[in-house]
Design a protein around this motif. Sequence first.
Motif, PDB file in Angstrom:
ATOM      1  N   ALA A 375     -44.604 -17.948 -93.680  1.00 22.07           N
ATOM      2  CA  ALA A 375     -44.588 -16.539 -93.956  1.00 22.07           C
ATOM      3  C   ALA A 375     -43.841 -16.065 -94.924  1.00 22.07           C
ATOM      4  CB  ALA A 375     -44.190 -16.023 -92.654  1.00 22.07           C
ATOM      5  N   THR A 376     -42.725 -16.632 -95.188  1.00 27.28           N
ATOM      6  CA  THR A 376     -41.793 -16.347 -96.421  1.00 27.28           C
ATOM      7  C   THR A 376     -42.510 -16.842 -97.623  1.00 27.28           C
ATOM      8  OG1 THR A 376     -39.868 -17.228 -95.128  1.00 27.28           O
ATOM      9  CG2 THR A 376     -39.692 -17.344 -97.590  1.00 27.28           C
ATOM     10  N   ARG A 377     -43.350 -17.892 -97.797  1.00 22.59           N
ATOM     11  CA  ARG A 377     -44.079 -18.076 -98.962  1.00 22.59           C
ATOM     12  C   ARG A 377     -45.180 -17.169 -99.178  1.00 22.59           C
ATOM     13  NH1 ARG A 377     -45.333 -22.729-102.055  1.00 22.59           N
ATOM     14  NH2 ARG A 377     -46.579 -21.656-104.177  1.00 22.59           N
ATOM     15  N   VAL A 378     -45.716 -16.633 -98.152  1.00 22.93           N
ATOM     16  CA  VAL A 378     -46.777 -15.526 -98.459  1.00 22.93           C
ATOM     17  C   VAL A 378     -46.072 -14.268 -99.101  1.00 22.93           C
ATOM     18  CG1 VAL A 378     -48.254 -13.799 -97.393  1.00 22.93           C
ATOM     19  CG2 VAL A 378     -48.438 -16.101 -96.732  1.00 22.93           C
ATOM     20  N   ILE A 379     -45.116 -13.705 -98.769  1.00 20.92           N
ATOM     21  CA  ILE A 379     -44.278 -12.700 -99.139  1.00 20.92           C
ATOM     22  C   ILE A 379     -43.751 -13.030-100.736  1.00 20.92           C
ATOM     23  CG2 ILE A 379     -42.202 -11.416 -98.941  1.00 20.92           C
ATOM     24  CD1 ILE A 379     -42.334 -11.545 -95.882  1.00 20.92           C
ATOM     25  N   VAL A 380     -43.061 -14.196-100.848  1.00 17.41           N
ATOM     26  CA  VAL A 380     -42.642 -14.472-102.175  1.00 17.41           C
ATOM     27  C   VAL A 380     -43.693 -14.480-103.211  1.00 17.41           C
ATOM     28  CG1 VAL A 380     -40.309 -15.200-101.726  1.00 17.41           C
ATOM     29  CG2 VAL A 380     -42.122 -16.615-101.862  1.00 17.41           C
ATOM     30  N   ASP A 381     -44.999 -15.101-102.772  1.00 13.56           N
ATOM     31  CA  ASP A 381     -46.004 -15.164-103.661  1.00 13.56           C
ATOM     32  C   ASP A 381     -46.390 -14.028-103.901  1.00 13.56           C
ATOM     33  OD1 ASP A 381     -45.861 -18.180-103.483  1.00 13.56           O
ATOM     34  OD2 ASP A 381     -48.035 -18.406-103.424  1.00 13.56           O
ATOM     35  N   VAL A 382     -46.720 -12.853-103.125  1.00 14.55           N
ATOM     36  CA  VAL A 382     -47.013 -11.715-103.336  1.00 14.55           C
ATOM     37  C   VAL A 382     -46.325 -11.127-104.391  1.00 14.55           C
ATOM     38  CG1 VAL A 382     -47.497  -9.242-102.552  1.00 14.55           C
ATOM     39  CG2 VAL A 382     -48.547 -11.287-101.475  1.00 14.55           C
ATOM     40  N   LEU A 383     -44.909 -11.044-104.343  1.00 11.85           N
ATOM     41  CA  LEU A 383     -43.790 -10.508-105.083  1.00 11.85           C
ATOM     42  C   LEU A 383     -44.293 -11.159-106.537  1.00 11.85           C
ATOM     43  CD1 LEU A 383     -41.083 -10.167-102.819  1.00 11.85           C
ATOM     44  CD2 LEU A 383     -42.307  -8.393-103.421  1.00 11.85           C
ATOM     45  N   GLY A 384     -44.259 -12.307-106.541  1.00 11.25           N
ATOM     46  CA  GLY A 384     -44.449 -13.097-107.727  1.00 11.25           C
ATOM     47  C   GLY A 384     -45.670 -12.668-108.453  1.00 11.25           C
TER      48      GLY A 384
END
Length: 422
Positions: A375-384
Amino acid sequence: MHELFSTRPSRISSRAGPTPCPQRQRHHHPDFDKLQMRGWKAVEKEGMLPSAAWEKERQWALRMGLTGSDSLEDKSIPTFARGELPHYAGINTFLKAPYIEDVTKVGAYDAAVIGIPFDGGTTYRPGTRFGPQGVRKISALYTPYNYEMGVDLREQMTLCDVGDVFTIPANIEKTFDQITRAVSHVASSGALPIMIGGDHSIGFPCVRGIAQCTSKRIGIVHFDRHIDIQEKDLDERMHTTPWFHATDLVNVPAVNLVQVGIGGWQVPREGVVEARNRNTNIFTMRDIEELGLAETAARALELAWKDADAVYISFDIDSVDCGFVPGTGWPEPGGFLPREALELVGLVAAEGICGLEVVEVSPPYDTSDITALLATRVIVDVLGTLVSHGKMGAHKAIIDKPVEIPAGPDVDGQGWDLNNGA
């Protein structure tokens, strides 16, 4: 005599004793150029990133946490942990982002994380009320820099954590009103709202919060194994119903709802009937396999953006095969592999979004935090992705009806102060 430390491997022959193995053949690739590899290009791109924000954070840590002991050689280390390091210490905001105690200041940031600890819409396994805690905790494992993207969130955007919405455990509708109020405030400020659930019932009030701030048309890309569009479940608006009610909003038409990954044995027929009646768009896992990720994303974007002015992403963690995400309320085999999910959500986010929710993380059922980590990775990937494609802040253009929510009065005119007995 065969040497004990021969530089070449040997084999035993029944006829002749130890004999040298043939020299391994090495193929020559005259056209290979390491400088053209993505890995090397990422190395070069890192050299072009600024580091001013990191230096500022380290100076801030010394000011707020006192200078470190004289025995330390690294003079940037404070006495009290502040900021990113060490990853195992400090207060668990998302990605160690600043905690914005005064939410009237949220508009100073590009994006704001909002925790929504609510599982009153769950129809089977509870625990998603602890989702925001779980995601924030494991997010400390990450740095703001992504090697492959060549993006440093600390240097190229501003992110804050506004804490959690005050949800009402025994009342779904009052909780929905609280969520809508919180999301509308953040969206109206200009910060991009990033919601961590919570069960999927929060999808409706989150979208409603953004829709209240704009006259523009909003599309939705929904990652899930479940269709979540029936009107009621167990006589209430539950986590199986958000898109029925969201697409009843005047500026969120059902024809711009795109559902990706739907299938399996947990799709109620009541929802299928509603999808047919409302002419929504559904991609099963088999559709995605046959089309490929790039073509799936292209078609999903075409449908979600058709005559729309913005797109909202709803990512249900159970869209991923349950072997990778055990910590969820409705686990289902046959979903995405993590790499597929990250690739697809990145392709969708590249066109810009007006909000993101990641839902259905249930830490009580998790194993070694792997569900919360994805879930964390989804968020940071979207922000990136938003940063790398120049889409961070693009959502501000649709906010033409910002809401105004009054703050309470200051305590003694100065704010909260323990020394004054507040």
